[in-house]
Write a protein that holds these residues in place. Sequence first.
Motif, short mmCIF file in Angstrom:
data_model
loop_
_atom_site.label_atom_id
_atom_site.label_comp_id
_atom_site.label_asym_id
_atom_site.label_seq_id
_atom_site.Cartn_x
_atom_site.Cartn_y
_atom_site.Cartn_z
N ARG A 188 13.50 68.53 -59.10
CA ARG A 188 13.99 68.27 -60.46
C ARG A 188 15.45 67.84 -60.50
N ASP A 196 13.26 67.58 -66.49
CA ASP A 196 12.32 68.68 -66.64
C ASP A 196 10.99 68.39 -65.96
N TRP A 197 10.96 67.41 -65.06
CA TRP A 197 9.75 67.10 -64.29
C TRP A 197 10.15 66.82 -62.85
N ARG A 218 6.89 60.18 -62.61
CA ARG A 218 6.21 61.14 -63.48
C ARG A 218 4.69 60.95 -63.38
#
Length: 260
Positions: A188, A196-197, A218
């Motif tokens: 991250r 946040d991914w 993502r």
Amino acid sequence: EESVVMWCGAAAAAALGLAAAWLLGRGFEPRARLLSAAQLGRYRGANGQPGLYLALLGRIFDVERGRKHYGPGGAYSGFAGRDATRAFATGDFTPTGLVDDVSGLSPGELLAVQSWLSFYSNNYDAVGKLVGRFYDENGAPTEALRQAEAAIEEALKLKAESEQRKQQFPPCNSEWSSATGSRFWCSRQSGGVNRDWTGVPRKLFQPGSKGSHCVCVRTAGPPWGQPATSQHSDRGDLDNPHLQEYEGCPPLAQQCVLKA
């Protein structure tokens, strides 16, 4: 010591138009004082001279408060009494480099000019314009200045787009050893992009470039730029046509190990 605060990141993209207009001198109207190159040459800070000036893109700044840097014997004394815009970008402090010709500079070098212009505008007093390449005898901008401003604006645009791409496709972490080969993995914070991914490693091919580099992609939600409420496949950016999986790496693995 003199330092330059580079303007970058998301703030650069958000304020691009406003900052470009301000930094590039629209509305830049110091006291209506015009100096020729010969007149500016008398402002090198030596005994008996009237002051210590330098010019950047034809804007003249009083750098007396930076005398230890720009005065006689200072590390940047070559900038005093002249417009040496090119050297601010290239670092060439020889007589052939201390000139105002900015033709052929790369986008990165043009951004260096923009950063220095911001620095001087924030830290020193603007006292006039240099008649020559960038301003005519009436103090009006020349075509050379308009071309330089347009090139800097384009460089700012490219920088903002690059920052946006980095947010979409942060670089992977990577390491290599002769024993185990190459390892790419995502976190991250990989690529210096806090998010946040985590994402999964993919090869990213840039249009017009033969090579690729590892980015984190993502795996859920809408593709980049699409609203969360739109109909989508809930695969994030996995279907982006410029991406390619690493051979032998599970499609959704957060790390890939390529044997030596």
